[in-house]
Design a protein around this motif. Sequence first.
Motif, PDB file in Angstrom:
ATOM      1  N   UNK A  28      -6.948   6.084 -13.538  1.00 45.52           N
ATOM      2  CA  UNK A  28      -5.876   5.533 -12.712  1.00 45.52           C
ATOM      3  C   UNK A  28      -6.462   4.692 -11.562  1.00 45.52           C
ATOM      4  N   UNK A  29      -5.851   3.517 -11.339  1.00 43.40           N
ATOM      5  CA  UNK A  29      -6.313   2.622 -10.269  1.00 43.40           C
ATOM      6  C   UNK A  29      -5.932   3.209  -8.917  1.00 43.40           C
ATOM      7  N   UNK A  30      -6.876   3.204  -8.011  1.00 44.45           N
ATOM      8  CA  UNK A  30      -6.617   3.698  -6.658  1.00 44.45           C
ATOM      9  C   UNK A  30      -6.038   2.546  -5.823  1.00 44.45           C
ATOM     10  N   UNK A  31      -4.731   2.568  -5.660  1.00 50.01           N
ATOM     11  CA  UNK A  31      -4.080   1.497  -4.906  1.00 50.01           C
ATOM     12  C   UNK A  31      -4.209   1.720  -3.399  1.00 50.01           C
ATOM     13  N   UNK A  32      -4.274   0.606  -2.677  1.00 52.10           N
ATOM     14  CA  UNK A  32      -4.292   0.620  -1.219  1.00 52.10           C
ATOM     15  C   UNK A  32      -3.288  -0.430  -0.734  1.00 52.10           C
ATOM     16  N   UNK A  33      -2.789  -0.312   0.481  1.00 54.60           N
ATOM     17  CA  UNK A  33      -1.858  -1.323   1.000  1.00 54.60           C
ATOM     18  C   UNK A  33      -2.483  -2.720   0.923  1.00 54.60           C
ATOM     19  N   UNK A  34      -1.702  -3.708   0.484  1.00 56.44           N
ATOM     20  CA  UNK A  34      -2.222  -5.068   0.355  1.00 56.44           C
ATOM     21  C   UNK A  34      -1.127  -6.091   0.646  1.00 56.44           C
ATOM     22  N   UNK A  35      -1.577  -7.276   1.069  1.00 61.46           N
ATOM     23  CA  UNK A  35      -0.668  -8.388   1.327  1.00 61.46           C
ATOM     24  C   UNK A  35      -0.814  -9.381   0.169  1.00 61.46           C
ATOM     25  N   UNK A  36       0.197  -9.552  -0.674  1.00 67.36           N
ATOM     26  CA  UNK A  36       0.090 -10.467  -1.826  1.00 67.36           C
ATOM     27  C   UNK A  36      -0.129 -11.921  -1.434  1.00 67.36           C
ATOM     28  N   UNK A  37       0.134 -12.268  -0.173  1.00 65.49           N
ATOM     29  CA  UNK A  37      -0.068 -13.649   0.263  1.00 65.49           C
ATOM     30  C   UNK A  37      -1.507 -13.945   0.667  1.00 65.49           C
ATOM     31  N   UNK A  38      -2.315 -12.905   0.810  1.00 61.82           N
ATOM     32  CA  UNK A  38      -3.716 -13.127   1.183  1.00 61.82           C
ATOM     33  C   UNK A  38      -4.671 -12.737   0.060  1.00 61.82           C
ATOM     34  N   UNK A  39      -4.118 -12.285  -1.070  1.00 63.88           N
ATOM     35  CA  UNK A  39      -4.947 -11.828  -2.180  1.00 63.88           C
ATOM     36  C   UNK A  39      -5.448 -13.015  -3.004  1.00 63.88           C
TER      37      UNK A  39
END
Length: 423
Positions: free
Chosen positions: A217-228
């Motif tokens: 399972x991928x360990x998700x972290x908070x992210x901003x899709x506009x800076x990815x």
Amino acid sequence: MMRKSYYQKLAFMGILLTILFVFQKYTSKEKETFPDVKFIMNSSNSVNITAFDPNSLNNEQWQNIGFSEKQAATILKYKDIVGGDFTSKEQLKKCYAISEEKFNEIKAFILLPETGRKSSSVFKSFEKKELIISKKFNPDQYSSVDWIKMGFSEKQAEAILKYKNYLGGSFISKEKFRECFIISPENYSKIQPYLLLPAKTPESFRNFTKNNSEKNKIQYHPFDPNSLNLEGWKALGFSEKQATTIVNYRDRNLRGSFKSTEDLQKCFVISTEKFQELKPYIQLTTKKQDAQEQKTDFSKVDLNVITFKQLLEFGLDEKSAGSMIGFRKKLRGFVNKQQILETYNIDKDLVQKLISIAPLDVSNVPKYTLTGAPEEWLKDHPYFKYSADKIIFYRITYPDDKKILKFLKLKPEYEERMKLYLK
């Protein structure tokens, strides 16, 4: 006299008889037949077109179905503009490199739906084909060719095999086979009676997949899709092609940013299931929020170093900001604020407001004498380039700026502009 009259009458009769003879000859002559004229037309080479997926064709393959090299390049460029993949025949038809006549010729062979539809997976819904199933079979033993013969497209066949590999090399049960997202409920109902698989998934396999999925399972972290960037999307579990599509969708279709989570959800390569996994971790920051969080104090920003991004933040549109930065670059710096207002294609009211707030530092703007200015600078600078050759010629004989200016015979306003950059 009588003899002369006699000879005249005799000559006249001779001429008359000659005319009658010629007339009789041509009127009594049988009509000649001309050979039939046949026009030879160059028979055009007919293009042998078979069913094809326009998303998988390269430049050469587009040429093989009747397009020129330039048309093929245009079609591929258009595909990138619309997000990396065509979603329907309707969308493909809008490409100006494909004429109405040519589109009607290839339309029946295009493996795309008639109109665009939202898709919950990477793979598009191709036109429905009637499945051909003649006997019971074990899907574990079917190759890509077998699935294509049944009626699936090449990409769909590949997806089915990838799903089987994901399960460990076997579909395990009808229950698991049904979960393959590429097989619609309608198609499953047709295939189900012929499947040589258990109806239910064994409990032992359920426990195995549960433990295995927890490990992978991928360990998700908070992210901003506009800076990815591309690598950031791949780290979230997307393939390189999917990540490229998401970035293109954001930067081209949405002009650089997702305005809401709904915008992200609309990207066709992000399935409903994947979006639900990501949703709790999305921390969307729009350009408007960025401007509020990183508000610039324009009373402290030098107009000779202000950036394109800061000009946008102040409120200028891209055209105005680009023109101002471009003109400043050509001048090697502004010497006075009035020059900024002389820039083409700017919002003068907004720029007037900006220059009334922001300072202008001219200490780093290069200035020369006419006798010592580099030739490259003279030929490129907007205020000198039209007189550059004359300046270079005159300064050989007259190494004096005043004399050179006199010989140039410039209009007063042009001479004043030059003096702004002269020592």
